[in-house]
Scaffold this motif. Structure first.
Motif, PDB file in Angstrom:
ATOM      1  N   ARG A 329     -25.198  -3.886 -84.640  1.00 13.08           N
ATOM      2  CA  ARG A 329     -25.479  -5.630 -84.572  1.00 13.08           C
ATOM      3  C   ARG A 329     -25.103  -5.669 -82.689  1.00 13.08           C
ATOM      4  O   ARG A 329     -25.631  -7.332 -82.347  1.00 13.08           O
ATOM      5  N   HIS A 330     -24.224  -5.068 -81.659  1.00 10.28           N
ATOM      6  CA  HIS A 330     -24.179  -5.298 -80.747  1.00 10.28           C
ATOM      7  C   HIS A 330     -24.635  -5.035 -79.254  1.00 10.28           C
ATOM      8  O   HIS A 330     -24.495  -5.105 -78.438  1.00 10.28           O
ATOM      9  N   GLY A 331     -26.132  -4.223 -79.773  1.00  9.88           N
ATOM     10  CA  GLY A 331     -27.696  -4.315 -77.850  1.00  9.88           C
ATOM     11  C   GLY A 331     -27.685  -5.691 -78.377  1.00  9.88           C
ATOM     12  O   GLY A 331     -27.005  -6.688 -79.222  1.00  9.88           O
ATOM     13  N   PRO A 332     -28.762  -5.322 -77.759  1.00  6.78           N
ATOM     14  CA  PRO A 332     -29.161  -3.985 -76.709  1.00  6.78           C
ATOM     15  C   PRO A 332     -28.400  -3.875 -76.005  1.00  6.78           C
ATOM     16  O   PRO A 332     -27.334  -4.139 -75.774  1.00  6.78           O
ATOM     17  N   TYR A 333     -28.815  -2.248 -75.799  1.00  2.09           N
ATOM     18  CA  TYR A 333     -28.043  -1.830 -74.572  1.00  2.09           C
ATOM     19  C   TYR A 333     -28.401  -1.172 -73.484  1.00  2.09           C
ATOM     20  O   TYR A 333     -29.710  -0.574 -73.571  1.00  2.09           O
ATOM     21  N   PRO A 334     -27.930  -1.668 -71.620  1.00  7.66           N
ATOM     22  CA  PRO A 334     -28.599  -1.403 -70.815  1.00  7.66           C
ATOM     23  C   PRO A 334     -28.291   0.540 -70.256  1.00  7.66           C
ATOM     24  O   PRO A 334     -27.101   0.473 -69.473  1.00  7.66           O
ATOM     25  N   GLY A 335     -29.342   0.962 -70.867  1.00  9.25           N
ATOM     26  CA  GLY A 335     -29.586   2.848 -70.765  1.00  9.25           C
ATOM     27  C   GLY A 335     -29.704   2.741 -69.149  1.00  9.25           C
ATOM     28  O   GLY A 335     -30.321   2.035 -68.645  1.00  9.25           O
ATOM     29  N   LEU A 336     -30.187   4.026 -68.810  1.00  4.59           N
ATOM     30  CA  LEU A 336     -30.297   4.472 -67.091  1.00  4.59           C
ATOM     31  C   LEU A 336     -30.877   4.271 -66.849  1.00  4.59           C
ATOM     32  O   LEU A 336     -31.231   3.770 -65.589  1.00  4.59           O
ATOM     33  N   GLN A 337     -31.921   4.625 -67.300  1.00  2.00           N
ATOM     34  CA  GLN A 337     -33.268   4.172 -67.372  1.00  2.00           C
ATOM     35  C   GLN A 337     -34.189   2.565 -68.654  1.00  2.00           C
ATOM     36  O   GLN A 337     -35.628   2.825 -68.043  1.00  2.00           O
ATOM     37  N   HIS A 338     -34.094   2.263 -69.635  1.00  2.24           N
ATOM     38  CA  HIS A 338     -34.724   1.880 -70.475  1.00  2.24           C
ATOM     39  C   HIS A 338     -33.541   1.537 -70.975  1.00  2.24           C
ATOM     40  O   HIS A 338     -32.394   1.346 -71.218  1.00  2.24           O
ATOM     41  N   LEU A 339     -34.135   0.280 -72.261  1.00  2.00           N
ATOM     42  CA  LEU A 339     -33.167  -0.749 -72.385  1.00  2.00           C
ATOM     43  C   LEU A 339     -33.165  -0.352 -74.045  1.00  2.00           C
ATOM     44  O   LEU A 339     -34.083   0.245 -74.526  1.00  2.00           O
ATOM     45  N   ILE A 340     -32.018   0.471 -74.692  1.00  7.16           N
ATOM     46  CA  ILE A 340     -31.788   0.746 -75.448  1.00  7.16           C
ATOM     47  C   ILE A 340     -32.198  -0.718 -77.192  1.00  7.16           C
ATOM     48  O   ILE A 340     -30.887  -1.076 -77.001  1.00  7.16           O
ATOM     49  N   GLU A 341     -32.845  -0.863 -77.782  1.00  8.58           N
ATOM     50  CA  GLU A 341     -32.760  -1.377 -79.278  1.00  8.58           C
ATOM     51  C   GLU A 341     -32.661  -0.353 -80.091  1.00  8.58           C
ATOM     52  O   GLU A 341     -33.713   0.257 -80.632  1.00  8.58           O
ATOM     53  N   ILE A 342     -31.714  -1.053 -80.665  1.00 10.29           N
ATOM     54  CA  ILE A 342     -31.505  -0.418 -82.209  1.00 10.29           C
ATOM     55  C   ILE A 342     -31.651  -1.534 -83.539  1.00 10.29           C
ATOM     56  O   ILE A 342     -31.210  -1.812 -83.483  1.00 10.29           O
ATOM     57  N   ASP A 343     -32.677  -0.360 -84.668  1.00 12.30           N
ATOM     58  CA  ASP A 343     -32.955  -1.459 -85.405  1.00 12.30           C
ATOM     59  C   ASP A 343     -31.879  -0.944 -86.465  1.00 12.30           C
ATOM     60  O   ASP A 343     -30.838  -0.843 -86.729  1.00 12.30           O
ATOM     61  N   ALA A 344     -32.317  -1.490 -87.898  1.00 14.46           N
ATOM     62  CA  ALA A 344     -31.031  -1.522 -88.802  1.00 14.46           C
ATOM     63  C   ALA A 344     -30.864  -0.675 -89.734  1.00 14.46           C
ATOM     64  O   ALA A 344     -29.862   0.124 -90.201  1.00 14.46           O
ATOM     65  N   PHE A 345     -31.650   0.265 -89.460  1.00 17.04           N
ATOM     66  CA  PHE A 345     -31.788   1.855 -90.145  1.00 17.04           C
ATOM     67  C   PHE A 345     -30.615   2.683 -88.998  1.00 17.04           C
ATOM     68  O   PHE A 345     -31.225   3.906 -88.864  1.00 17.04           O
ATOM     69  N   GLY A 346     -31.322   2.750 -87.545  1.00 11.55           N
ATOM     70  CA  GLY A 346     -29.533   3.250 -86.930  1.00 11.55           C
ATOM     71  C   GLY A 346     -31.257   3.841 -85.900  1.00 11.55           C
ATOM     72  O   GLY A 346     -30.282   4.781 -85.095  1.00 11.55           O
ATOM     73  N   ASP A 347     -32.446   3.547 -86.074  1.00 13.81           N
ATOM     74  CA  ASP A 347     -33.334   4.065 -85.597  1.00 13.81           C
ATOM     75  C   ASP A 347     -34.320   3.446 -84.077  1.00 13.81           C
ATOM     76  O   ASP A 347     -33.616   2.371 -83.918  1.00 13.81           O
ATOM     77  N   SER A 348     -34.135   4.381 -82.898  1.00 11.90           N
ATOM     78  CA  SER A 348     -34.397   4.118 -81.894  1.00 11.90           C
ATOM     79  C   SER A 348     -35.294   4.360 -81.060  1.00 11.90           C
ATOM     80  O   SER A 348     -35.921   5.194 -81.751  1.00 11.90           O
ATOM     81  N   THR A 349     -36.297   4.321 -80.114  1.00 17.46           N
ATOM     82  CA  THR A 349     -37.034   4.841 -79.323  1.00 17.46           C
ATOM     83  C   THR A 349     -36.624   5.201 -77.922  1.00 17.46           C
ATOM     84  O   THR A 349     -35.635   4.284 -77.033  1.00 17.46           O
ATOM     85  N   ARG A 350     -37.891   5.368 -76.931  1.00 19.51           N
ATOM     86  CA  ARG A 350     -37.512   6.404 -75.567  1.00 19.51           C
ATOM     87  C   ARG A 350     -38.620   6.345 -74.693  1.00 19.51           C
ATOM     88  O   ARG A 350     -40.160   6.131 -75.685  1.00 19.51           O
ATOM     89  N   PRO A 351     -39.023   6.031 -73.935  1.00 20.03           N
ATOM     90  CA  PRO A 351     -40.665   6.266 -72.970  1.00 20.03           C
ATOM     91  C   PRO A 351     -40.802   7.873 -73.370  1.00 20.03           C
ATOM     92  O   PRO A 351     -39.769   8.449 -73.116  1.00 20.03           O
ATOM     93  N   ILE A 352     -42.030   7.860 -72.754  1.00 20.37           N
ATOM     94  CA  ILE A 352     -42.432   9.146 -72.613  1.00 20.37           C
ATOM     95  C   ILE A 352     -42.862   9.703 -71.515  1.00 20.37           C
ATOM     96  O   ILE A 352     -43.846   8.928 -70.914  1.00 20.37           O
ATOM     97  N   HIS A 353     -42.334  10.660 -70.705  1.00 18.49           N
ATOM     98  CA  HIS A 353     -43.291  11.719 -69.360  1.00 18.49           C
ATOM     99  C   HIS A 353     -43.443  12.757 -69.485  1.00 18.49           C
ATOM    100  O   HIS A 353     -43.281  13.609 -69.850  1.00 18.49           O
ATOM    101  N   PHE A 354     -44.754  12.677 -69.436  1.00 22.30           N
ATOM    102  CA  PHE A 354     -45.774  14.221 -68.959  1.00 22.30           C
ATOM    103  C   PHE A 354     -45.278  14.798 -67.204  1.00 22.30           C
ATOM    104  O   PHE A 354     -45.765  14.055 -66.920  1.00 22.30           O
ATOM    105  N   ALA A 355     -45.016  15.660 -67.796  1.00 26.80           N
ATOM    106  CA  ALA A 355     -44.847  16.642 -66.541  1.00 26.80           C
ATOM    107  C   ALA A 355     -45.293  17.701 -66.319  1.00 26.80           C
ATOM    108  O   ALA A 355     -45.631  18.485 -67.378  1.00 26.80           O
ATOM    109  N   GLU A 356     -45.537  18.138 -64.924  1.00 27.60           N
ATOM    110  CA  GLU A 356     -46.160  19.439 -65.270  1.00 27.60           C
ATOM    111  C   GLU A 356     -45.326  20.348 -64.522  1.00 27.60           C
ATOM    112  O   GLU A 356     -45.170  20.035 -63.288  1.00 27.60           O
ATOM    113  N   ILE A 357     -44.804  21.750 -64.629  1.00 30.22           N
ATOM    114  CA  ILE A 357     -43.994  22.361 -63.368  1.00 30.22           C
ATOM    115  C   ILE A 357     -45.096  22.915 -62.195  1.00 30.22           C
ATOM    116  O   ILE A 357     -46.019  23.909 -62.873  1.00 30.22           O
ATOM    117  N   ARG A 358     -44.728  22.905 -61.402  1.00 32.95           N
ATOM    118  CA  ARG A 358     -45.390  23.557 -60.179  1.00 32.95           C
ATOM    119  C   ARG A 358     -44.104  24.150 -59.039  1.00 32.95           C
ATOM    120  O   ARG A 358     -43.759  23.075 -58.770  1.00 32.95           O
TER     121      ARG A 358
END
Length: 366
Positions: A329-358
């Motif tokens: 109930r006391h979100g959203p939360y200011p994460g280091l790189q994105h706003l963290i929002e948690i639904d009624a089931f306790g689930d959340s999400t994050r952005p995704i970034h693809f990288a290549e090792i070089r």
């Protein structure tokens, strides 16, 4: 009541008031003595840093935070014992675990005890949409596999051979099932899937040979960083130029440290942007470097975010409100790189970034 008794009562009350406030116990559980120690140690370090900073700022309502650490060893019996010990300490919350296999072990214990489990990273689909004591701060395997399917197809990799670690079966089989379900929409097909169990004596040369005999466009590894490094090394001995990719589980610093030239060109997704220069993130990164003499990986960043969520929820928690309800109930939360929002089931999400090792570096490609 006599005057003497009143004085004794008042003195006792005064001494109690002058005593140190009772700490808020925060449990932590991760693999700290197994092949995934890199993610477990980085996660512990980040949560330690978050707690140290919060205690320096006065704790929660004047109460200090106390961290209790449990090692699941990536082993069911070890995890069961460690979780029971943490529960006996009556923590406000337990941060972890860091693999879906260990979540399968400890979540029934948490549900029975009514203790919130705040996992920064687990993704397997059978933890999604459940009304239990688990709160997740990550995407699901469905989300990640869908993005991989699209990106792999865009790179011309339509016939894929996959190796997956059944020691973390809850994650790897969920991830593979989602890829198989969604890859055809982009013209892709999983033409071979070879299972193995993570161990020091696993014959990765045989796994690589079985994958390559199907003549795929590319290989995908669903495994931890140590095993992906070894798979890449064995694969390069047999086929120096076959395209490689790995599921996000392996995206730790250990992958480039152990993989060397064999992981050059490997595609992998990450839950954070390593190039981010926002003040909040750079302050954390610099503090982590100063404290632990290395860069924070994905499990460290996700665990520091868990601290942000936990501290805000505890600070805003009302009298009589459960910790779970406070987090929901006391979100959203200011994460280091994105706003963290948690639904009624306790689930959340994050952005995704693809990288290549070089050349030993994770280089963002999208």
């Amino acid at each position: 009541m006599s005057v003497q008794r009143i004085l004794i009562f008042l003195l006792a009350a005064l001494l109690a008031a002058c005593g140190k406030p009772e700490p808020i116990v925060i449990g932590f559980i991760a693999g700290l003595s197994n092949r995934t120690t890199d993610t477990g140690e980085a996660a512990r370090n980040a949560l330690t840093l978050a707690i140290e900073e919060r205690n320096a700022a006065g704790g929660i309502g004047g109460r200090p935070l106390q961290l209790l650490v449990g090692d699941d060893g990536q082993d069911a019996a070890t995890a069961h014992q460690a979780m029971q010990a943490l529960i006996r300490a009556r923590p406000a919350v337990i941060v972890g675990p860091y693999t879906s296999a260990m979540a399968d072990v400890i979540l029934p214990l948490a549900d029975a005890a009514g203790v919130v489990v705040l996992s920064p990273v687990i993704t397997a689909m059978h933890f999604v949409g459940k009304d239990d004591m688990l709160i997740r701060l990550n995407r699901s395997t469905r989300d990640n596999a869908a993005d991989y399917a699209r990106v792999l197809a865009e790179r011309g990799l339509h016939r894929l051979a996959v190796a997956y670690d059944v020691r973390n079966r809850a994650f790897s089989e969920s991830w593979l099932a989602e890829l198989r379900s969604q890859f055809p929409a982009y013209g892709g097909e999983v033409i071979a899937a070879v299972e193995f169990e993570s161990a020091a004596d696993t014959m990765f040369s045989e796994v690589a040979a079985r994958l390559l005999e199907t003549e795929p466009d590319g290989l995908l590894f669903i495994a931890n960083a140590v095993d992906v490094a070894r798979l890449a090394q064995q694969t390069r001995k047999l086929s120096p130029n076959v395209p490689l990719a790995a599921a996000e589980w392996a995206a730790s610093e250990q992958l480039v440290e152990l993989g060397g030239q064999a992981v050059n060109g490997l595609l992998i997704a990450q839950s954070h942007d390593r190039t981010n220069e926002a003040p909040r993130f750079t302050a954390f990164r610099d503090a982590y470097r100063a404290r632990f003499q290395r860069d924070p990986g994905y499990s460290a960043i996700a665990s520091y975010d868990a601290g942000i969520v936990l501290f805000q929820a505890l600070e805003r928690r009302k009298s009589g409100q459960s910790v779970k309800d406070a987090v929901l109930r006391h979100g959203p939360y200011p994460g280091l790189q994105h706003l963290i929002e948690i639904d009624a089931f306790g689930d959340s999400t994050r952005p995704i970034h693809f990288a290549e090792i070089r050349d030993g570096q994770f280089v963002l490609v999208r």
